[in-house]
Write a protein that holds these residues in place. Sequence first.
Motif, PDB file in Angstrom:
ATOM      1  N   ILE A  22       0.968  -1.171   0.100  1.00  0.00           N
ATOM      2  CA  ILE A  22       0.065  -0.074  -0.038  1.00  0.00           C
ATOM      3  C   ILE A  22       1.002   1.151  -0.114  1.00  0.00           C
ATOM      4  O   ILE A  22       1.990   1.259   0.695  1.00  0.00           O
ATOM      5  N   LEU A  23       0.646   2.321  -1.032  1.00  0.00           N
ATOM      6  CA  LEU A  23       1.420   3.405  -0.807  1.00  0.00           C
ATOM      7  C   LEU A  23       1.043   4.305   0.137  1.00  0.00           C
ATOM      8  O   LEU A  23      -0.313   4.705   0.420  1.00  0.00           O
ATOM      9  N   MET A  24       2.004   4.482   1.059  1.00  0.00           N
ATOM     10  CA  MET A  24       1.765   5.629   2.347  1.00  0.00           C
ATOM     11  C   MET A  24       2.703   6.660   2.247  1.00  0.00           C
ATOM     12  O   MET A  24       3.959   6.444   1.635  1.00  0.00           O
ATOM     13  N   ALA A  25       2.334   7.980   2.338  1.00  0.00           N
ATOM     14  CA  ALA A  25       2.889   9.180   2.093  1.00  0.00           C
ATOM     15  C   ALA A  25       3.167   9.878   3.442  1.00  0.00           C
ATOM     16  O   ALA A  25       2.217   9.945   4.375  1.00  0.00           O
ATOM     17  N   GLU A  26       4.620  10.188   3.767  1.00  0.00           N
ATOM     18  CA  GLU A  26       4.649  11.033   4.880  1.00  0.00           C
ATOM     19  C   GLU A  26       4.454  12.572   4.499  1.00  0.00           C
ATOM     20  O   GLU A  26       5.222  13.126   3.842  1.00  0.00           O
ATOM     21  N   ARG A  27       3.549  12.897   5.243  1.00  0.00           N
ATOM     22  CA  ARG A  27       3.226  14.490   5.260  1.00  0.00           C
ATOM     23  C   ARG A  27       4.341  15.344   5.766  1.00  0.00           C
ATOM     24  O   ARG A  27       4.745  14.949   6.926  1.00  0.00           O
ATOM     25  N   ALA A  28       4.441  16.416   5.343  1.00  0.00           N
ATOM     26  CA  ALA A  28       5.519  17.419   5.697  1.00  0.00           C
ATOM     27  C   ALA A  28       5.100  17.886   7.257  1.00  0.00           C
ATOM     28  O   ALA A  28       3.675  18.018   7.314  1.00  0.00           O
ATOM     29  N   ARG A  29       5.977  17.932   8.031  1.00  0.00           N
ATOM     30  CA  ARG A  29       5.664  18.600   9.431  1.00  0.00           C
ATOM     31  C   ARG A  29       4.983  19.714   9.674  1.00  0.00           C
ATOM     32  O   ARG A  29       4.478  20.128  10.532  1.00  0.00           O
ATOM     33  N   GLU A  79      -5.121  14.117  -6.968  1.00  0.00           N
ATOM     34  CA  GLU A  79      -4.223  14.439  -6.074  1.00  0.00           C
ATOM     35  C   GLU A  79      -3.301  13.109  -6.017  1.00  0.00           C
ATOM     36  O   GLU A  79      -1.820  13.316  -5.727  1.00  0.00           O
ATOM     37  N   THR A  80      -3.340  11.946  -6.493  1.00  0.00           N
ATOM     38  CA  THR A  80      -2.561  11.101  -6.732  1.00  0.00           C
ATOM     39  C   THR A  80      -1.279  11.429  -7.666  1.00  0.00           C
ATOM     40  O   THR A  80      -0.442  11.113  -7.189  1.00  0.00           O
ATOM     41  N   LEU A  81      -1.717  12.196  -8.819  1.00  0.00           N
ATOM     42  CA  LEU A  81      -0.488  12.548  -9.673  1.00  0.00           C
ATOM     43  C   LEU A  81       0.254  13.617  -8.895  1.00  0.00           C
ATOM     44  O   LEU A  81       1.570  13.643  -9.116  1.00  0.00           O
ATOM     45  N   GLU A  82      -0.332  14.427  -8.426  1.00  0.00           N
ATOM     46  CA  GLU A  82       0.358  15.483  -7.565  1.00  0.00           C
ATOM     47  C   GLU A  82       1.274  14.939  -6.491  1.00  0.00           C
ATOM     48  O   GLU A  82       2.391  15.482  -6.575  1.00  0.00           O
ATOM     49  N   GLU A  83       0.862  14.149  -5.841  1.00  0.00           N
ATOM     50  CA  GLU A  83       1.555  13.813  -4.599  1.00  0.00           C
ATOM     51  C   GLU A  83       2.428  12.743  -4.835  1.00  0.00           C
ATOM     52  O   GLU A  83       3.438  12.691  -4.088  1.00  0.00           O
ATOM     53  N   THR A  84       2.166  11.893  -5.747  1.00  0.00           N
ATOM     54  CA  THR A  84       3.026  10.672  -5.973  1.00  0.00           C
ATOM     55  C   THR A  84       3.530  10.603  -7.578  1.00  0.00           C
ATOM     56  O   THR A  84       4.471   9.680  -7.651  1.00  0.00           O
ATOM     57  N   ALA A 170       7.917  11.330  -4.042  1.00  0.00           N
ATOM     58  CA  ALA A 170       7.078  12.528  -3.301  1.00  0.00           C
ATOM     59  C   ALA A 170       7.151  13.798  -4.099  1.00  0.00           C
ATOM     60  O   ALA A 170       8.122  14.220  -4.737  1.00  0.00           O
ATOM     61  N   ASP A 171       6.030  14.725  -3.849  1.00  0.00           N
ATOM     62  CA  ASP A 171       5.984  16.180  -4.381  1.00  0.00           C
ATOM     63  C   ASP A 171       7.041  17.221  -3.743  1.00  0.00           C
ATOM     64  O   ASP A 171       7.494  17.957  -4.098  1.00  0.00           O
ATOM     65  N   GLY A 172       7.538  16.763  -2.337  1.00  0.00           N
ATOM     66  CA  GLY A 172       8.234  17.511  -1.919  1.00  0.00           C
ATOM     67  C   GLY A 172       7.729  18.750  -0.976  1.00  0.00           C
ATOM     68  O   GLY A 172       8.541  19.206  -0.088  1.00  0.00           O
ATOM     69  N   TYR A 173       6.525  18.753  -1.175  1.00  0.00           N
ATOM     70  CA  TYR A 173       5.778  19.822  -0.296  1.00  0.00           C
ATOM     71  C   TYR A 173       4.628  19.138   0.605  1.00  0.00           C
ATOM     72  O   TYR A 173       4.903  19.389   1.880  1.00  0.00           O
ATOM     73  N   GLU A 174       3.658  18.530   0.282  1.00  0.00           N
ATOM     74  CA  GLU A 174       2.606  17.954   1.102  1.00  0.00           C
ATOM     75  C   GLU A 174       3.328  16.667   1.401  1.00  0.00           C
ATOM     76  O   GLU A 174       3.298  16.272   2.611  1.00  0.00           O
ATOM     77  N   ALA A 175       3.898  15.899   0.541  1.00  0.00           N
ATOM     78  CA  ALA A 175       4.440  14.509   0.750  1.00  0.00           C
ATOM     79  C   ALA A 175       5.752  14.561   0.769  1.00  0.00           C
ATOM     80  O   ALA A 175       6.307  15.263  -0.274  1.00  0.00           O
ATOM     81  N   VAL A 176       6.644  14.149   1.692  1.00  0.00           N
ATOM     82  CA  VAL A 176       8.158  14.079   1.867  1.00  0.00           C
ATOM     83  C   VAL A 176       9.027  13.225   1.525  1.00  0.00           C
ATOM     84  O   VAL A 176       9.979  12.907   1.333  1.00  0.00           O
ATOM     85  N   SER A 177       7.967  12.042   1.630  1.00  0.00           N
ATOM     86  CA  SER A 177       8.513  10.497   1.242  1.00  0.00           C
ATOM     87  C   SER A 177       7.456   9.939   1.008  1.00  0.00           C
ATOM     88  O   SER A 177       6.128  10.040   1.355  1.00  0.00           O
ATOM     89  N   ILE A 178       7.672   8.829   0.198  1.00  0.00           N
ATOM     90  CA  ILE A 178       6.749   7.549  -0.091  1.00  0.00           C
ATOM     91  C   ILE A 178       7.354   6.407   0.307  1.00  0.00           C
ATOM     92  O   ILE A 178       8.440   6.187  -0.050  1.00  0.00           O
TER      93      ILE A 178
END
Length: 257
Positions: A22-29, A79-84, A170-178
């Motif tokens: 499952i793809l999990m994205a870590e959100r920026a703090r 959102e999937t395209l933007e974040e991943t 990761a998009d580097g803004y909302e998601a910092v790692s995948i």
Amino acid sequence: MTSIPAATVILLKAQDAGPPLILMAERARHLAFAGGALVFPGGRVDAADITTARTPSLAQGFETLAHEDAAARITAARETLEETGLLLSSGPLPDPQMLAHARAMLASGPDSAEACTYAATLAALAHHVDASRLHPYGIWEPPAAAPIKRRFHTRFYVVDVTGNAQTTSADGYEAVSIHWLTAAQVLENQASELVFPTRCVLARLAAHASVEAILADSNSHYIQPEIRERDGQPWLTIPTGLGYPHTEEPLASVRRE
């Protein structure tokens, strides 16, 4: 307080052996909502998403869907395209540079322009979103009594991306790692970084051994947790009998935002 319509998508990838990833994205703090948490990709529904859903050249299989569902499926794909970086649309193999530019435009523009940018991207790529790829997996809304700043009415969807050769980043803004992990791995190692609905949904996913079993379990149950007192302490609970093995937590230990 009026709830904000939103969508989130659970991306599944079958393994040769073992349960699906499952793809999990870590959100920026620094983000106001769920900063630092592991989440499924997703975001707010934009008013223009329904226009995309009702444009036959950009969206197929949306004709019989209610407006709220139709718009949310477009939001999930956008959102999937933007974040991943993953396209949940069908069409010719995209030019990598064009796709990277489209993703950068989604990330750099104002939130109010994202839906129009996504529609333009689909048109430029000669792609369309197929509604049948996005399977409903419940609708969540915070407790009526919860003292939170943002109330999201969130539609969950599951999508099988097994065999998708696109790389994720990761998009580097909302998601910092995948991270591609099994549901059990996330629950075992990252439980403290999960908001309550994500934890409940992961427990439901972990109960199934295959992508096919998860898709067969899709539904549109509405879930609104309640705060109940037990032994003098407040607990956050959801109804039993809806397929969620994890149904309650002491409110003091719950991460809600």
